[in-house]
Design a protein around this motif. Structure first.
Motif, PDB file in Angstrom:
ATOM      1  N   ASP A 290       0.839  -1.206   0.000  1.00 57.50           N
ATOM      2  CA  ASP A 290       0.000   0.000   0.000  1.00 57.50           C
ATOM      3  C   ASP A 290       0.876   1.259   0.000  1.00 57.50           C
ATOM      4  N   LYS A 291       1.961   1.191   0.762  1.00 62.63           N
ATOM      5  CA  LYS A 291       2.866   2.356   0.830  1.00 62.63           C
ATOM      6  C   LYS A 291       3.626   2.531  -0.485  1.00 62.63           C
TER       7      LYS A 291
ATOM      8  N   ARG B   4       2.502   1.727  -3.391  1.00 63.82           N
ATOM      9  CA  ARG B   4       1.517   2.315  -4.312  1.00 63.82           C
ATOM     10  C   ARG B   4       1.335   3.816  -4.036  1.00 63.82           C
ATOM     11  N   GLU B   5       1.237   4.138  -2.726  1.00 66.14           N
ATOM     12  CA  GLU B   5       1.068   5.562  -2.348  1.00 66.14           C
ATOM     13  C   GLU B   5       2.238   6.409  -2.853  1.00 66.14           C
ATOM     14  N   TRP B   6       3.442   5.857  -2.721  1.00 62.95           N
ATOM     15  CA  TRP B   6       4.642   6.590  -3.181  1.00 62.95           C
ATOM     16  C   TRP B   6       4.538   6.852  -4.683  1.00 62.95           C
ATOM     17  N   LYS B   7       4.196   5.793  -5.415  1.00 62.36           N
ATOM     18  CA  LYS B   7       4.080   5.922  -6.874  1.00 62.36           C
ATOM     19  C   LYS B   7       2.995   6.946  -7.226  1.00 62.36           C
ATOM     20  N   ASP B   8       1.840   6.850  -6.547  1.00 63.94           N
ATOM     21  CA  ASP B   8       0.742   7.779  -6.838  1.00 63.94           C
ATOM     22  C   ASP B   8       1.131   9.227  -6.509  1.00 63.94           C
ATOM     23  N   SER B   9       1.922   9.388  -5.431  1.00 65.33           N
ATOM     24  CA  SER B   9       2.300  10.754  -5.036  1.00 65.33           C
ATOM     25  C   SER B   9       3.223  11.378  -6.085  1.00 65.33           C
TER      26      SER B   9
ATOM     27  N   SER C 170       0.942  12.367  -8.945  1.00 59.07           N
ATOM     28  CA  SER C 170       0.089  13.513  -8.616  1.00 59.07           C
ATOM     29  C   SER C 170       0.903  14.812  -8.544  1.00 59.07           C
TER      30      SER C 170
ATOM     31  N   GLU D   8      -0.808  -0.611 -11.327  1.00 65.44           N
ATOM     32  CA  GLU D   8      -1.750  -0.427 -10.211  1.00 65.44           C
ATOM     33  C   GLU D   8      -1.215  -1.035  -8.928  1.00 65.44           C
TER      34      GLU D   8
END
Ligand code: FAD
Length: 466
Positions: free
Chosen positions: A83-84, A86-91, A94, A169
């Motif tokens: 989850d982290k 993924r969050e890093w990649k999404d950040s 963004s 994803e």
């Protein structure tokens, strides 16, 4: 139905589209950009170049930490919090897409979200979440990009069969994964999943991975990864049977296993197809080829004089930096400048481990084109920096025109190859010869030195290696 009148509409907000829109706005042209996505940035920023590099960074740190054991520093086993990750990649995505949105607002480029289709040579209809908008334009730039190729015998509707977008994803880390297609995108994603803990097999129909690059370059990569991936060359997938307990894949060819192999995920990465036929370009009178490409001249103009096209949908190589430069040319031509897209070379980089990068003609192409060429290679086993980094598998190769000694191509396999390649690209564009490169003082100890040293070897000023 609302209506907008504008001097320029750009259809597609990928690297080509946003670069064209921003350049046009900077040149004083009133510009509207249309994209089906909520955010600007297209495939590259949202589901391509950028998220893949964020994940490759994670993979590299894991691999480097493991590698340290050979140099006397032992870290514990990595604990992956998916989850982290993924969050890093999404950040990362963004941060960049928000940046683009700000740059767009600053330039007063209007963003219309929705799916756009031409209804004539001066009209586009956009179907968005707030209804339909008709855009009347003087000029248009089609920058609608490309999408992953699907295969008829693969159950693409099964969620365990994924494309690059699905792979990015990062829903989970499958125990066993098949990468179908040994090109850049498949190998980059394979690198990520292997480092995160998956067992990865790669199947490629041709006799080498990344078929566009020279064999000697790829051989080095293949040797380095032979214990990391199970690579099946000259082999194809003939069926994928989706069962409850896994995807059973049947292979045929030189390295085909004799019975179906069970995988938890199959990543289909067999190329991308242009979106030229999805925008009703024909209604504007624009010719689209059977394969969905739009033909343009060197000013990026289609057969319809007020409509331009750029990026993946005008042809290979399907790369972001090509789209950006084409976008600039299209905008400048629309503003009245007599500019052309006429680069001597466009670099290609696989951000795998080690990286594989090439620019200009490959040896294969030089032979096909009947160019009188010679090449020189510098093995990284003789590079102080490569030895000090524990990564001596690399190689720097330069290709010269025999009569003039001009640099016409080059390839690098090794860590940071992509960063290093710019020097060879510049040498090609500037018409530099081997002596120019050899006499350029390169900092020591750098991996870049290997470019100067390859040129020195060609010039005969180095005759043996340590
Ligand atoms: P795209 O980026 O494809 O954008 C097109 C946009 O048009 C999309 O946002 C789409 O929503 C929109 N669109 C399409 N049709 C319509 C319509 N009818 N109406 C409204 N909107 C529409 N390239 C590199 O150079 N370096 C890399 O490291 C790299 N890594 C990659 C990794 C992956 C996983 C993938 C998939 C690709 C990668 N690429 C890389 C390729 C790169 O992403 C493309 O070459 C680049 O994005 C092409 O830009 P473009 O402007 O042509 O269009």
């Amino acid at each position: 139905m609302s209506e907008i009148k504008t001097q320029l509409v750009v259809l597609g907000a990928g690297p080509g589209g946003y670069s064209a829109a921003f350049r046009a706005a900077d040149l004083g042209i009133e510009t509207v950009i249309v994209d089906a996505r909520e955010t600007l940035g297209g495939v590259c920023l949202n589901v391509g170049c950028i998220p893949s590099k964020a994940l490759l960074h994670v993979a590299k740190v894991i691999d480097d930490a493991k590698e340290m054991a050979h140099h006397g520093v032992v870290f514990g086993e990595p604990k992956i919090d998916i989850d982290k990750v993924r969050e890093w990649k999404d950040s990362v995505v963004s941060q960049l897409t928000k940046g683009l949105s700000g740059m767009s607002k600053m330039r007063k480029v209007k963003h219309v979200q929705g799916y756009g289709k031409f209804t004539g040579s001066n009209t586009l209809e956009v179907d968005g979440k707030d209804g339909k908008t008709t855009i009347k334009f003087d000029n248009a730039i089609i920058a609608a990009g490309s999408e992953p190729v699907t295969l008829p015998f693969i159950p693409h509707d099964d969620e365990r069969v994924i494309d690059s977008t699905g792979a990015l994803e990062m829903k989970d880390i499958p125990e066993k994964m098949l990468v179908l297609g040994g090109g850049i995108i498949g190998l980059e994603m394979g690198t990520v999943y292997r480092s995160l803990g998956s067992q990865v097999d790669v199947v490629e129909f041709l006799d080498q991975l990344i078929p566009a690059a020279d064999k000697d370059v790829i051989k080095i990569y293949q040797k380095y990864v032979k214990d990391k991936f199970n690579v099946m060359l000259e082999t194809k997938v003939t069926a994928v049977d989706a069962k409850k307990d896994g995807l059973y894949v049947t292979f045929e060819g030189k390295q085909a296993p004799d019975k179906p192999v069970k995988y938890d995920k199959v990543l289909v990465a067999v190329g991308r197809r242009p979106n030229g036929s999805l925008v009703d370009a024909e209604k504007a009178g624009v010719k689209v080829t059977d394969r969905g490409f739009i033909e343009v001249d060197k000013q990026m103009r289609t057969n319809v004089s007020n409509i331009f096209a750029i990026g993946d949908l005008v042809g290979q190589p399907m790369l972001a930096h090509k789209a950006v430069h084409e976008g600039h040319v299209a905008a400048e031509v629309i503003s009245g400048m007599k500019h052309f897209f006429d680069p001597k070379c466009i670099p290609s980089v696989a951000y795998t481990d080690p990286e594989i990068a090439w620019v200009g003609v490959t040896e294969k192409e030089a032979k096909e084109q009947g160019i009188n060429y010679e090449s020189a290679t510098f093995p990284w086993a003789a590079s102080g920096r490569a030895i000090a980094s524990g990564r001596t598998e690399g190689m720097t190769k330069m290709i010269f025109e025999k009569d003039t000694h001009r640099v016409i191509g080059g390839a690098i396999v090794g860590i940071n190859a992509g960063e290093m390649l710019g020097e060879i690209g510049l040498a090609i564009e500037m018409g530099a010869d081997a002596e120019d490169v050899a006499l350029t003082v390169h900092a020591h100890p750098t991996l870049n030195e290997s470019i100067g040293l390859a040129a020195e070897m060609y010039e005969g000023s180095i005759t043996d290696l340590p």
